[in-house]
Design an enzyme around this catalytic site. Sequence first.
Site, PDB file in Angstrom:
ATOM      1  N   HIS A  49       0.856  -1.193   0.000  1.00 36.18           N
ATOM      2  CA  HIS A  49       0.000   0.000   0.000  1.00 36.18           C
ATOM      3  C   HIS A  49       0.881   1.228   0.000  1.00 36.18           C
ATOM      4  O   HIS A  49       1.966   1.232   0.583  1.00 36.18           O
ATOM      5  CB  HIS A  49      -0.913  -0.008   1.231  1.00 36.18           C
ATOM      6  CG  HIS A  49      -2.071   0.945   1.129  1.00 36.18           C
ATOM      7  ND1 HIS A  49      -1.964   2.285   1.449  1.00 36.18           N
ATOM      8  CD2 HIS A  49      -3.353   0.758   0.741  1.00 36.18           C
ATOM      9  CE1 HIS A  49      -3.132   2.870   1.268  1.00 36.18           C
ATOM     10  NE2 HIS A  49      -3.993   1.970   0.841  1.00 36.18           N
ATOM     11  N   ASP A  71      -7.542  -3.823  -0.042  1.00 32.34           N
ATOM     12  CA  ASP A  71      -8.026  -4.271  -1.339  1.00 32.34           C
ATOM     13  C   ASP A  71      -7.997  -5.796  -1.424  1.00 32.34           C
ATOM     14  O   ASP A  71      -8.832  -6.407  -2.080  1.00 32.34           O
ATOM     15  CB  ASP A  71      -7.185  -3.665  -2.465  1.00 32.34           C
ATOM     16  CG  ASP A  71      -7.388  -2.168  -2.587  1.00 32.34           C
ATOM     17  OD1 ASP A  71      -8.551  -1.743  -2.468  1.00 32.34           O
ATOM     18  OD2 ASP A  71      -6.412  -1.446  -2.770  1.00 32.34           O
TER      19      ASP A  71
END
Length: 477
Positions: free
Chosen positions: A335, A391
Amino acid sequence: MGKPDSQKTSQSLTVRDNRSGKVYTIPITDNSIPATAFKAIKAPRVPGEREENETEKGLRVADRGFLNTAVMRSEITYIDGDAGVLRYRGYPIEQLALKSSHLETAYLLIYGFLPTKQQFGVFEREVLHHGTIHADSEEFFRSFRYDAHPMAMLTSAFAYLGSYYAEANPSLQGQKLFTSGNVESLEVMDKQIYRLIGKATTLAAMAYRVRQGRNFVTAPNGLSYTGSFLYQMDHLGQEDYRPNPVLEKALDVLFLLHADHELNASCTTVLQTGSSLVDPYSAIAAGCASLYGPLHGGANEAVIRMLISIGKPENVPAFLEAVKRREKVLSGFGHRVYKTSDPRSFIVRKTADEVFKVTGKDELLETAMALHEAAMRDEYFIKRKLAPNVDFWCGCSGLIYRAMGFPLDFFPVLFAVPRVVGWLAHWRQMMLQEGGVKIWRPRQIFVGSSRRDYVPLEERTAVEGLRKTPSPITHSG
């Protein structure tokens, strides 16, 4: 700033320009320095230097992709990516997911405080009341092709929605419509906030139903925000139909988790667009378009497609080896902000367990778990701090969505609807910030050609090569 300063303080940065020998003192506020301070650090051009460098006009700060540039002061969301911390207005996301609701958290994000029962009642009533949309919108949605992506429809619908509300357009009502901060201005602002949050679910449900070939459903009375959303998507004329309460609660938790995430790509797009003082509907449409991209809101859809391509758990080792050889893309790991586990991922996993008790477990869950465990044990991914992010577990939430019956290309819509809240919170904060709104206008470092003289067509030499000439297109009959 700009002159040599012999008085050094602990809250300042001392810069020596080796070109001129001058020393500059730059103040540090909240662990940040003003980028404009570097404009005062000037030097004469050296012989042969390009005039386009504008050396005599002061230094520019190069930060491709906003890796370390703060564009505003904010009181809304705090993220500590190294520690895996996410807080809305100071409240840990874990507490809010357990004890709050999406609409209560929306109030918190937008207005800065958890509401009283009376305050929340007014806010919830206004949001749900504004879920109804003009009947003409049916023609708008039916004008799309049968296979149009729902995010394309939703993005267009937000912009279309603004055409109904001239009262919300500073181009028509004056530049201070949202920035004056007086009673009348705040009332107009709040009404648009109610409308956008309330109609987000209605527009999304219409995008869903037009793809299914179903008639549209009017937002019902007496249901929660996510209950109303599920009703508008699923109702097929049944008497006394009510969405499953477990699925309704799960969707509410997922909406809360996705309500805001600081200045991500889509939020920044909303603020960049809003800085021109455009109406909020156009700004939200721009944010929706930004969210559409596979590096942002499309990431959870990409995770599901990755899991589908892997298939069974036994195929995981071969897939990870292909990732290391750069033959495959690993979606949902790593991320831009989080360098440890995303704090939202644990909540998504718990929510998935609750949903699967009702719907049955998605067969891809075992593949997701096998991929997670294998990557977390592999030194290649450990060294690169590629932990699973939201995600990936929104791949898991994607598995929740699959179990609930949502089509794969609808997943980004389920991201956009709750994120409207965060976009509006940051937009409102910018409109009311001290000093007013300044249009966002980044600088560039020009590295193109210096001055050239025009050459007549018949005297030119062809420039060949990939990226330097237009691509030929083969046309069908």
